[in-house]
Design an enzyme around this catalytic site. Structure first.
Site, PDB file in Angstrom:
ATOM      1  N   ASP A  74      91.901  27.313  51.821  1.00 38.10           N
ATOM      2  CA  ASP A  74      91.323  28.848  51.748  1.00 38.10           C
ATOM      3  C   ASP A  74      89.963  28.808  50.915  1.00 38.10           C
ATOM      4  O   ASP A  74      89.862  29.767  50.264  1.00 38.10           O
ATOM      5  CB  ASP A  74      92.218  29.830  51.342  1.00 38.10           C
ATOM      6  CG  ASP A  74      93.319  29.892  52.358  1.00 38.10           C
ATOM      7  OD1 ASP A  74      93.532  29.203  53.143  1.00 38.10           O
ATOM      8  OD2 ASP A  74      93.934  30.815  52.103  1.00 38.10           O
ATOM      9  N   LYS A 123      95.275  30.388  60.111  1.00 38.54           N
ATOM     10  CA  LYS A 123      96.790  30.854  59.830  1.00 38.54           C
ATOM     11  C   LYS A 123      96.205  32.318  59.337  1.00 38.54           C
ATOM     12  O   LYS A 123      95.102  32.729  58.859  1.00 38.54           O
ATOM     13  CB  LYS A 123      97.222  30.407  58.501  1.00 38.54           C
ATOM     14  CG  LYS A 123      96.342  30.469  57.202  1.00 38.54           C
ATOM     15  CD  LYS A 123      97.172  29.688  56.069  1.00 38.54           C
ATOM     16  CE  LYS A 123      96.260  29.648  54.729  1.00 38.54           C
ATOM     17  NZ  LYS A 123      96.042  31.101  54.150  1.00 38.54           N
ATOM     18  N   CYS A 154      98.315  31.417  48.081  1.00 40.60           N
ATOM     19  CA  CYS A 154      98.198  30.333  49.260  1.00 40.60           C
ATOM     20  C   CYS A 154      98.339  28.836  48.889  1.00 40.60           C
ATOM     21  O   CYS A 154      99.119  28.091  49.552  1.00 40.60           O
ATOM     22  CB  CYS A 154      97.027  30.448  50.105  1.00 40.60           C
ATOM     23  SG  CYS A 154      96.757  32.092  51.077  1.00 40.60           S
TER      24      CYS A 154
END
Ligand code: VGL
Ligand code: ZN
Length: 247
Positions: A52, A150, A195
């Protein structure tokens, strides 16, 4: 061609290609270039997962990690050590169920009950197709062979690059690593306490030797999320340190 002739023909093909391959391997002018040597020391059993590394998690974004942009340089440097690199990308519809805008009666960073457990309420971030969802402009992305998206299902959030927050919906990442015969997973990116943590713990529980690269990640830091992350790494056998300690 009858069966017997076909068999001989196929065997002939196989053996000639075998000889061809052998002669390539043993040819006199073996040009083991520098590139060849570099590829050799980059283990084919290692993967770097960059989590990310997107604008919304950097200063100026909607869910910024303090100094989040500072890890880009470190991540670019360590990419040179890997043959396999995979990016994850948080990728939400604008009415995602975790957003405060979808839950106006809730406060940002409070929690709500979802069928799969407690869910943190986030500011809207990484909305599909927006600038905030793009990778940081200085991140080298052209060495990555896969981008795993995602969190695009409205009713399930996804922190881990492997499984969404219901813990059963797969992103496909385990299948990719399995078919590449990966043994060791190195995790970098944002955010350490969400994450990155979930990705690393899933990876370790799936059986990969897993390491989070300390100087290539930073936390959002909500409550004592960082301390909990460190405890969870210990419990789940996830290494946490500089890349040089592991490679
Ligand atoms: C993340 C919160 C919500 C992360 C993503 O990348 O750590 N955190 N969505
Ligand atoms: Zn998100």
């Amino acid at each position: 061609m009858n069966m017997l002739n076909r068999r001989n023909f196929v065997l002939g093909l196989l053996s000639s290609s075998f000889i061809f391959n052998q002669s390539k391997l043993t040819s006199g002018h073996d040009n083991s270039s520098n590139l060849h040597n570099i590829e050799h020391y980059k283990s084919s059993e290692d993967v770097l997962i960059i989590v990310d590394m997107q604008n919304d998690f950097c200063p100026g974004g909607t869910l910024p990690v303090k100094n989040g942009d500072k890890v880009v340089e470190v991540i670019n440097r360590i990419q040179k050590k890997f043959q396999y690199i995979i990016l994850t990308q948080d990728w939400h519809p604008e009415d995602h169920s975790s957003f405060v805008t979808t839950n106006p009666q809730k406060e940002v960073f409070s929690t709500k009950k979802m069928p799969y457990g407690n869910q943190v309420i986030w500011p809207p971030h990484c909305i599909i197709g927006t600038e905030g969802a793009e990778f940081h402009k200085n991140l080298i992305t052209n060495k990555a062979s896969f981008i795993i998206r995602k969190g695009f299902r409205k009713h399930i959030d996804s922190y881990s690059g492997f499984f969404e927050n219901d813990r059963v919906t797969s992103t496909g990442l385990d299948g990719i690593l399995d078919s590449l015969n990966i043994k060791r997973v190195f995790v970098a990116g944002l955010a350490l306490d969400f994450c990155v943590q979930y990705t690393a713990i899933d990876s370790a529980n799936l059986g990969y030797s897993t390491y989070v690269i300390q100087d290539a990640t930073l936390p959002v830091n909500i409550g004592n999320s960082v301390q909990e992350t460190m405890n969870n790494f210990k419990k789940n056998n996830v290494g946490f340190g500089k890349l040089e300690e592991f490679i």
